[in-house]
Design an enzyme around this catalytic site. Sequence first.
Site, PDB file in Angstrom:
ATOM      1  N   ASP A  44      27.944  33.317  35.520  1.00 50.71           N
ATOM      2  CA  ASP A  44      27.043  34.078  34.644  1.00 50.71           C
ATOM      3  C   ASP A  44      27.579  35.498  34.425  1.00 50.71           C
ATOM      4  O   ASP A  44      27.017  36.273  33.647  1.00 50.71           O
ATOM      5  CB  ASP A  44      25.600  34.077  35.159  1.00 50.71           C
ATOM      6  CG  ASP A  44      25.447  34.724  36.526  1.00 50.71           C
ATOM      7  OD1 ASP A  44      26.470  35.067  37.151  1.00 50.71           O
ATOM      8  OD2 ASP A  44      24.300  34.884  36.976  1.00 50.71           O
ATOM      9  N   SER A  45      28.707  35.825  35.064  1.00 51.83           N
ATOM     10  CA  SER A  45      29.426  37.061  34.730  1.00 51.83           C
ATOM     11  C   SER A  45      29.767  37.084  33.247  1.00 51.83           C
ATOM     12  O   SER A  45      30.071  38.146  32.699  1.00 51.83           O
ATOM     13  CB  SER A  45      30.707  37.183  35.575  1.00 51.83           C
ATOM     14  OG  SER A  45      31.476  36.000  35.495  1.00 51.83           O
ATOM     15  N   ASP A  83      27.191  28.292  36.772  1.00 49.93           N
ATOM     16  CA  ASP A  83      26.153  29.122  37.403  1.00 49.93           C
ATOM     17  C   ASP A  83      24.776  28.839  36.804  1.00 49.93           C
ATOM     18  O   ASP A  83      24.645  28.729  35.576  1.00 49.93           O
ATOM     19  CB  ASP A  83      26.448  30.607  37.156  1.00 49.93           C
ATOM     20  CG  ASP A  83      27.184  31.265  38.310  1.00 49.93           C
ATOM     21  OD1 ASP A  83      27.304  30.643  39.389  1.00 49.93           O
ATOM     22  OD2 ASP A  83      27.650  32.397  38.121  1.00 49.93           O
ATOM     23  N   LYS A 113      26.141  26.398  40.663  1.00 43.24           N
ATOM     24  CA  LYS A 113      26.166  27.424  41.704  1.00 43.24           C
ATOM     25  C   LYS A 113      24.900  28.252  41.577  1.00 43.24           C
ATOM     26  O   LYS A 113      24.457  28.530  40.453  1.00 43.24           O
ATOM     27  CB  LYS A 113      27.393  28.333  41.579  1.00 43.24           C
ATOM     28  CG  LYS A 113      27.410  29.482  42.599  1.00 43.24           C
ATOM     29  CD  LYS A 113      28.749  30.180  42.670  1.00 43.24           C
ATOM     30  CE  LYS A 113      28.994  31.200  41.606  1.00 43.24           C
ATOM     31  NZ  LYS A 113      28.018  32.323  41.576  1.00 43.24           N
ATOM     32  N   GLU A 115      22.664  31.681  43.579  1.00 38.28           N
ATOM     33  CA  GLU A 115      22.726  32.787  44.532  1.00 38.28           C
ATOM     34  C   GLU A 115      21.558  32.723  45.505  1.00 38.28           C
ATOM     35  O   GLU A 115      20.429  32.410  45.100  1.00 38.28           O
ATOM     36  CB  GLU A 115      22.700  34.127  43.778  1.00 38.28           C
ATOM     37  CG  GLU A 115      23.907  34.325  42.871  1.00 38.28           C
ATOM     38  CD  GLU A 115      23.891  35.656  42.126  1.00 38.28           C
ATOM     39  OE1 GLU A 115      23.051  36.532  42.450  1.00 38.28           O
ATOM     40  OE2 GLU A 115      24.727  35.805  41.221  1.00 38.28           O
ATOM     41  N   GLU A 182      30.696  37.004  48.571  1.00 35.92           N
ATOM     42  CA  GLU A 182      31.076  38.131  47.701  1.00 35.92           C
ATOM     43  C   GLU A 182      30.815  39.469  48.385  1.00 35.92           C
ATOM     44  O   GLU A 182      29.732  39.698  48.957  1.00 35.92           O
ATOM     45  CB  GLU A 182      30.300  38.069  46.374  1.00 35.92           C
ATOM     46  CG  GLU A 182      30.642  39.251  45.460  1.00 35.92           C
ATOM     47  CD  GLU A 182      30.259  39.078  44.007  1.00 35.92           C
ATOM     48  OE1 GLU A 182      29.770  38.000  43.622  1.00 35.92           O
ATOM     49  OE2 GLU A 182      30.477  40.052  43.245  1.00 35.92           O
TER      50      GLU A 182
HETATM   51  O1  KIV Z   1      29.400  34.953  37.864  1.00 32.69           O
HETATM   52  C1  KIV Z   1      30.520  34.865  38.410  1.00 32.69           C
HETATM   53  O2  KIV Z   1      31.570  34.928  37.755  1.00 32.69           O
HETATM   54  C2  KIV Z   1      30.551  34.700  39.848  1.00 32.69           C
HETATM   55  C3  KIV Z   1      31.870  34.909  40.535  1.00 32.69           C
HETATM   56  C4  KIV Z   1      32.273  36.312  40.433  1.00 32.69           C
HETATM   57  C5  KIV Z   1      31.858  34.409  41.920  1.00 32.69           C
HETATM   58  O3  KIV Z   1      29.562  34.432  40.450  1.00 32.69           O
END
Ligand code: KIV
Length: 267
Positions: A44-45, A83, A113, A115, A182
Amino acid sequence: MSKRTTTLDILARKGKAPLVVLTAYTAPMAKLLDAHVDMLLVGDSLGMVIYGMESTLPVTLDMMINHGKAVVGAASKAIVVVDLPFGTYQASPSQAFESSARVLAETGATAVKLEGGKEMAETISFLTHRGVPVVGHVGLKPQSVHALGGYRYQGRNDAEAAQILDDAKAVEDAGAFAIVLEGVREDIAAHITSQLKIPTIGIGASPTCDGQVLVIDDMLGLTANTPSFVKHYAQLSHSITAAVKTYAEEVTNRTFPGAEHCFKGKK
Ligand code: KIV
């Protein structure tokens, strides 16, 4: 065509050759990275990297699904993990299942994924018992940036370090097949990695992890103000600026397009 990496392949790498992981958000980038990585993370970056958002918080499930579909379609070897964005899984295990089901069905990705540590264990267990492979993410959790008071290294004292270990263990016990660590100190990452049976994938968490992940645009030098843990393997922003400057000059002085770029056709 080579077989796609599975969750079992990732698990089997615990304590062996480090896992190579990069983020990917688009089909052309996924095609370039696929042969060289074990896992592609549609992080989600992308909210910050692609859309210029201030944080990952405004990212939607539809955005993740669109980019996830593009990446899965372009990569045939790497396992693709997508994510779950903020607000699409924290409310309840069933909300998380509904979001994950959409991601897996609509993108073809292998896993999601999310968090969180102990507080997400019930949800991770709910998902994994219903056929959704999960990668965990503890330490610095960007979706909690405001609660954490900024993007800061985590585990600054013994109590915080113990909390991160407890979180990682809870994520493993709930059934995750890998976990991102992280922004944690080397000794904390080393200890957690030694205590878990699942592979740890570090970002700003030292080479003691079972693998490493970086945001692709950061490591290629396409983004400004990268964190200190990022190594720039290229400076593509310089190359792009030089190329665009030359293009602008050539359009202005009419040396582009040249004869070889012109369609002659038949009269
Ligand atoms: O959102 C993302 O790209 C991430 C990575 C930096 C691990 O969670």
